[in-house]
Write an enzyme that holds these catalytic residues in place. Structure first.
Site, PDB file in Angstrom:
ATOM      1  N   ALA A  70       0.842  -1.193   0.000  1.00  0.00           N
ATOM      2  CA  ALA A  70       0.000   0.000   0.000  1.00  0.00           C
ATOM      3  C   ALA A  70       0.878   1.245   0.000  1.00  0.00           C
ATOM      4  O   ALA A  70       2.033   1.206   0.424  1.00  0.00           O
ATOM      5  CB  ALA A  70      -0.900  -0.010   1.226  1.00  0.00           C
ATOM      6  N   GLY A  98      -0.502  -5.001   0.906  1.00  0.00           N
ATOM      7  CA  GLY A  98      -1.710  -4.919   0.096  1.00  0.00           C
ATOM      8  C   GLY A  98      -1.580  -5.634  -1.230  1.00  0.00           C
ATOM      9  O   GLY A  98      -2.572  -6.124  -1.778  1.00  0.00           O
TER      10      GLY A  98
END
Length: 296
Positions: A102, A145
């Site tokens: 992320a 992520g």
């Protein structure tokens, strides 16, 4: 230093981002049946009949995942979901990174209230609501992520040298897009706990061995992408009705016990006798012909 810190540009704020922009270069491939709009953080194309390809495209940031990127990704996914010509979708990145995590520069300043009230990263899970199959083709880093996004796909292919992990512990936090749940479901509690608590990584070869990946390929992104496209094209050649039903019953196995799951499967099996494609498929088999699906 964690690979999650290697991102080189911050995400735009929700108020300032523009999810669609004019084409920046000839390298941005737009679907031939769509409008002339293009994306900033992804590329879209139709490389095989019935197959949609989405490529994450933030090379300077190792495909770091931002809110802006997910606005575009979710739009492309919805377009393919609504496109009757598309039977399967492939999601990939680059040789260096599927997605290295992320975008920390976007997340770092958030407060609890901002994250909670705005339901931060909840839209990242949109891909799990699609009825059409999605295949991840992973090369390089799939961390944080990026690992979670790959695990959200229905089939995960990777290179043997791919690099999976949930290193959030190194940043003083935990996985937030399903990593703890999906990694545990794939690897078992002990192995998932080890990876999440230590921040250690898992190679693509190990991912295949432990059941996280369906197949690990020699070579780089070109080879794994070809494998994913071949599988997607094969899936797209079948009845859309049967493919959607098959995906539904396999996913249901994750929510139900075996007895309840078998009963659910049987109900879906019975319902397919009301489809045109069941009649077409069985008639073609009896006549030793290739079926021509109606997708109804």
């Amino acid at each position: 230093m964690s690979l999650l810190r290697l991102f080189s540009r911050p995400a735009l704020s929700v108020s300032s981002r523009a999810t669609m922009s004019a084409p920046r270069s000839a390298l941005q491939v737009v679907r031939h049946q769509s409008t002339e709009s293009s994306y900033t953080n992804i590329l879209v194309s139709n490389p095989r009949p019935g197959v949609g390809l989405i490529t994450l495209n933030r090379p300077k940031a190792l495909n770091a995942l931002s809110s802006e990127l997910f606005v575009e990704l979710n739009k492309a996914l919805k377009d393919y979901e609504d496109d009757k010509e598309i039977g399967a979708i492939v999601l990939t990145g680059s040789d260096k990174a599927f997605a290295a995590g992320a975008d920390i520069k976007e997340m770092a300043p958030l407060t609890f209230s901002e994250a909670y009230v705005n339901n931060f990263i909840a839209p990242w899970s949109y891909i799990t609501t699609l009825r059409k199959p999605v295949i991840a083709a992973v090369s390089g880093h799939a961390l944080g992520g990026g690992c979670e996004l790959a695990m959200m796909c229905d089939i995960l292919y990777c290179t043997k040298t791919a690099n999976f992990g949930q290193p959030e512990i190194k940043l003083g936090t935990i996985p937030g897009a399903g990593g703890s749940q999906r990694l545990t479901a794939a690897l078992g509690k002990s192995k998932a706990m080890e990876l999440i608590l230590t921040g250690n990584n898992l190679s693509g070869e190990e991912a295949e061995k432990h059941g996280l990946a369906a197949k690990a390929f020699e070579g780089g992104n070109k080879e794994v992408l070809e494998g994913a496209l071949d599988t997607a094209a094969k899936i797209a050649s079948y009845s859309r009705v049967a493919v959607i039903a098959a995906k539904e019953v396999v996913n249901k196995s994750q929510d139900l016990g075996v007895r309840e799951g078998v009963e659910y499967e049987r109900r879906i099996f019975h319902s397919l006798f009301g489809s045109q494609d069941q009649k077409i498929g069985m008639k073609a088999f009896a006549e030793k012909k290739k079926p021509t699906w109606s997708h109804l």
